[in-house]
Design a protein around this motif. Structure first.
Motif, PDB file in Angstrom:
ATOM      1  N   ASP A 302       0.838  -1.299   0.382  1.00  0.00           N
ATOM      2  CA  ASP A 302      -0.375  -0.015   0.377  1.00  0.00           C
ATOM      3  C   ASP A 302       0.218   1.034   0.218  1.00  0.00           C
ATOM      4  N   LEU A 303       0.980   1.622  -1.313  1.00  0.00           N
ATOM      5  CA  LEU A 303       2.899   2.395  -1.432  1.00  0.00           C
ATOM      6  C   LEU A 303       1.882   3.910  -1.016  1.00  0.00           C
ATOM      7  N   ALA A 304       0.526   4.177  -1.209  1.00  0.00           N
ATOM      8  CA  ALA A 304      -0.783   5.983  -0.721  1.00  0.00           C
ATOM      9  C   ALA A 304      -0.439   5.763   0.483  1.00  0.00           C
ATOM     10  N   ALA A 305      -0.231   4.512   1.421  1.00  0.00           N
ATOM     11  CA  ALA A 305      -0.600   4.689   2.409  1.00  0.00           C
ATOM     12  C   ALA A 305       0.762   5.054   3.207  1.00  0.00           C
ATOM     13  N   ALA A 306       1.596   3.998   2.714  1.00  0.00           N
ATOM     14  CA  ALA A 306       3.420   4.223   3.322  1.00  0.00           C
ATOM     15  C   ALA A 306       3.589   5.771   2.515  1.00  0.00           C
ATOM     16  N   HIS A 307       3.852   6.310   1.741  1.00  0.00           N
ATOM     17  CA  HIS A 307       3.890   7.663   1.460  1.00  0.00           C
ATOM     18  C   HIS A 307       3.600   8.363   2.491  1.00  0.00           C
ATOM     19  N   SER A 308       1.760   8.881   2.324  1.00  0.00           N
ATOM     20  CA  SER A 308       0.983   9.983   3.891  1.00  0.00           C
ATOM     21  C   SER A 308       2.021   9.444   5.129  1.00  0.00           C
ATOM     22  N   SER A 309       2.148   8.119   5.680  1.00  0.00           N
ATOM     23  CA  SER A 309       2.988   8.064   7.041  1.00  0.00           C
ATOM     24  C   SER A 309       4.489   8.179   6.640  1.00  0.00           C
ATOM     25  N   PHE A 310       5.296   8.412   5.835  1.00  0.00           N
ATOM     26  CA  PHE A 310       7.047   8.711   6.065  1.00  0.00           C
ATOM     27  C   PHE A 310       6.674  10.449   5.842  1.00  0.00           C
ATOM     28  N   ASN A 311       5.556  10.388   5.204  1.00  0.00           N
ATOM     29  CA  ASN A 311       5.177  11.900   4.987  1.00  0.00           C
ATOM     30  C   ASN A 311       5.036  13.002   6.134  1.00  0.00           C
ATOM     31  N   THR A 312       4.490  12.305   6.742  1.00  0.00           N
ATOM     32  CA  THR A 312       4.499  12.932   8.327  1.00  0.00           C
ATOM     33  C   THR A 312       5.318  13.012   9.314  1.00  0.00           C
ATOM     34  N   ALA A 313       5.861  11.387   9.182  1.00  0.00           N
ATOM     35  CA  ALA A 313       7.005  11.833   9.925  1.00  0.00           C
ATOM     36  C   ALA A 313       8.507  12.884   9.413  1.00  0.00           C
ATOM     37  N   LEU A 314       8.391  13.043   8.222  1.00  0.00           N
ATOM     38  CA  LEU A 314       9.453  13.861   7.911  1.00  0.00           C
ATOM     39  C   LEU A 314       8.326  15.045   8.264  1.00  0.00           C
ATOM     40  N   ALA A 315       7.380  15.186   8.561  1.00  0.00           N
ATOM     41  CA  ALA A 315       6.682  16.835   9.260  1.00  0.00           C
ATOM     42  C   ALA A 315       7.207  17.449  10.223  1.00  0.00           C
ATOM     43  N   LEU A 316       7.432  15.545  11.422  1.00  0.00           N
ATOM     44  CA  LEU A 316       7.980  16.576  12.369  1.00  0.00           C
ATOM     45  C   LEU A 316       9.085  16.248  12.698  1.00  0.00           C
ATOM     46  N   ASP A 317      10.671  15.896  12.101  1.00  0.00           N
ATOM     47  CA  ASP A 317      11.870  16.289  12.238  1.00  0.00           C
ATOM     48  C   ASP A 317      12.428  15.875  10.828  1.00  0.00           C
ATOM     49  N   ARG A 318      12.233  17.524   9.753  1.00  0.00           N
ATOM     50  CA  ARG A 318      12.947  17.376   8.745  1.00  0.00           C
ATOM     51  C   ARG A 318      14.782  17.165   8.095  1.00  0.00           C
ATOM     52  N   ASN A 319      15.484  16.436   9.947  1.00  0.00           N
ATOM     53  CA  ASN A 319      16.707  16.295   9.932  1.00  0.00           C
ATOM     54  C   ASN A 319      16.721  14.930  10.329  1.00  0.00           C
ATOM     55  N   PHE A 320      15.601  14.418  10.666  1.00  0.00           N
ATOM     56  CA  PHE A 320      16.457  12.869  10.470  1.00  0.00           C
ATOM     57  C   PHE A 320      16.451  12.126   9.152  1.00  0.00           C
ATOM     58  N   ALA A 321      17.573  10.809   9.119  1.00  0.00           N
ATOM     59  CA  ALA A 321      17.780  10.714   7.916  1.00  0.00           C
ATOM     60  C   ALA A 321      16.950   9.687   7.340  1.00  0.00           C
ATOM     61  N   GLU A 322      16.143   8.664   8.159  1.00  0.00           N
ATOM     62  CA  GLU A 322      15.406   7.415   8.124  1.00  0.00           C
ATOM     63  C   GLU A 322      13.764   8.186   7.618  1.00  0.00           C
ATOM     64  N   ASN A 323      13.947   9.534   7.821  1.00  0.00           N
ATOM     65  CA  ASN A 323      12.470  10.770   7.227  1.00  0.00           C
ATOM     66  C   ASN A 323      12.461  10.384   6.084  1.00  0.00           C
ATOM     67  N   HIS A 324      13.627  10.442   5.716  1.00  0.00           N
ATOM     68  CA  HIS A 324      13.585  10.773   4.209  1.00  0.00           C
ATOM     69  C   HIS A 324      13.955   9.914   3.375  1.00  0.00           C
ATOM     70  N   GLY A 325      14.574   8.818   3.743  1.00  0.00           N
ATOM     71  CA  GLY A 325      15.158   7.771   3.647  1.00  0.00           C
ATOM     72  C   GLY A 325      14.136   6.622   3.184  1.00  0.00           C
ATOM     73  N   GLY A 326      12.792   6.706   4.616  1.00  0.00           N
ATOM     74  CA  GLY A 326      11.788   5.380   4.075  1.00  0.00           C
ATOM     75  C   GLY A 326      11.063   6.376   2.979  1.00  0.00           C
TER      76      GLY A 326
END
Length: 411
Positions: A302-326
């Motif tokens: 479910d890539l659309a849902a995964a996209h939303s989840s990692f986007n949310t994580a990225l919004a919480l911390d844009r300096n965390f590498a795993e957010n960008h990597g995921g």
């Protein structure tokens, strides 16, 4: 299945009925009034509790204590403004009797904790809790009841405020002085999990769960044991403790998150996803849980849902590498090449060892062609890393789980 909480409430109401009968025969019995008032609070019979409170306040016995019980009346209903009015007035009592200051301190700090004013709660409690560490009570004695309750509020406030080092230092010193309450140790055990001190987490949570009745055990000790079970790859035990925590506090985000990781270990992807969704609803700021949800959704395809989840994580911390990597992995699987490359580069710029960013680049270069390898990659990516709730994160993806769909989502 009978709801144990409903059974307890029913038993309390029956007891309250009996006490009311006794009070009709002896209406000025202060001890009976106290018992009836506290029983009414325990089962949420607010009007009956108010009746007994007002009756008690007309008696000459313990007028200050009945005023304090008025604060309890409002606290039990989470009506904090009314409780504060009562407690702050009591704080001005000249020459307060022994113990009143500590009870008021606890109740005022508890209100700040419940309102999410964690730093204020810490600052209110610090002078007493940190000053009290000079001398322990002795190996065979426990801290007074009020001090034990203060310890739990203190540790929860430090935990929620992110002051892990301060909390661990305090708990270790209290343990050395034999002044750490055993149930406060249960609260500290989850702090120890977050501080990656699993020996302390095991010691403190086990001590808490082996002492007193289950109703006395803090939820943190159950979640801590679930974390330890996950670290040992014991999915059944992790689920057992997570479920026990959720029975006590059905909306506890940490318990739901642990339930999600345990379900992943048990190869129950739908169960993991459902648990993670409950977890992020309860604690939307917890990045590790968004990652658990995102990787579950990737493995499910479910890539659309995964996209939303990692986007949310990225919004919480844009300096965390795993957010960008995921997010880069999701974008690569969606064939959004330019955006995937951008986030993969950002991930590696933030952390040259970031494996998710490298994997995204491998997808983009064609080095990895089969999206079904995502799950194998997830084990490699997360293996050897401490999970957000303890344990080796590589162990949460069972090798035989269903691979993600290879269909491209260009939405």
């Amino acid at each position: 299945m009978t709801d144990p909480n409903a059974s307890l409430a029913s038993a309390a109401r029956q007891r309250l009925d009996r006490l009311d009968g006794f009070l009709r025969e002896d209406p000025s019995n202060n001890a009976l009034l106290i018992d009836a008032f506290e029983t009414a609070l325990s089962c949420g019979e607010w009007e009956r509790a108010r009746f007994h409170l007002r009756h008690g306040q007309t008696l000459l016995d313990e007028p200050l204590a009945w005023r304090l019980r008025e604060g309890d009346f409002w606290l039990a209903q989470q009506r904090y403004d009314e409780a504060l009015e009562v407690l702050e007035a009591l704080a001005k009592t000249p020459a307060p009797p022994p113990g009143l200051t500590e009870v008021l301190l606890h109740n005022l700090a508890f209100i700040e904790l419940r309102r999410g004013r964690y730093a204020d709660c810490v600052n209110r409690l610090a002078p007493m809790l940190e000053a009290d560490q000079g001398v322990g009570p002795g190996a065979d004695s426990r801290p007074p009841v009020t001090n034990r309750a203060l310890q739990q509020v203190w540790l929860r406030a430090l935990h929620h405020d992110g002051q892990l080092d301060r909390a661990m230092d305090w708990a270790r010193k209290a343990e050395q002085l034999n002044s750490l309450d055993v149930q406060a140790a249960g609260v500290a055990s989850l702090i120890a999990v977050d501080a990656s001190d699993f020996a302390a987490a095991q010691r403190w949570s086990a001590a808490s769960l082996n002492d007193g009745s289950p109703a006395d055990h803090p939820v943190e000790s159950l979640v801590s044991q679930a974390s330890i079970a996950l670290a040992a790859r014991d999915a059944g035990r992790a689920i057992q403790f997570a479920d026990a925590a959720l029975k006590r506090q059905p909306e506890d985000g940490r318990a739901w998150s642990m339930r999600g990781f345990a379900a992943l270990l048990a190869n129950d992807l739908p169960g993991a996803r459902a648990a993670f969704l409950k977890a992020v609803a309860a604690m939307p700021q917890h990045i590790g849980t968004w990652h658990g949800l995102g990787w579950t959704q990737i493995v499910q395809g479910d890539l659309a849902a995964a996209h939303s989840s990692f986007n949310t994580a990225l919004a919480l911390d844009r300096n965390f590498a795993e957010n960008h990597g995921g997010l880069a992995v999701v974008l690569a699987l969606q064939s959004k090449r330019e955006m995937a490359a951008e986030h993969a580069e950002l991930a590696l710029r933030l952390d040259r060892a970031n494996l998710s960013g490298r994997y995204a680049q491998a997808l983009l270069s064609g080095e990895v062609k089969d999206a079904s390898e995502v799950q194998r990659f997830a084990r490699r990516l997360l293996g050897g890393r401490v999970g957000p709730l303890g344990g080796d994160m590589g162990d949460i993806f069972a090798p035989e789980a269903t691979p993600p769909s290879s269909s491209v989502d260009n939405s």
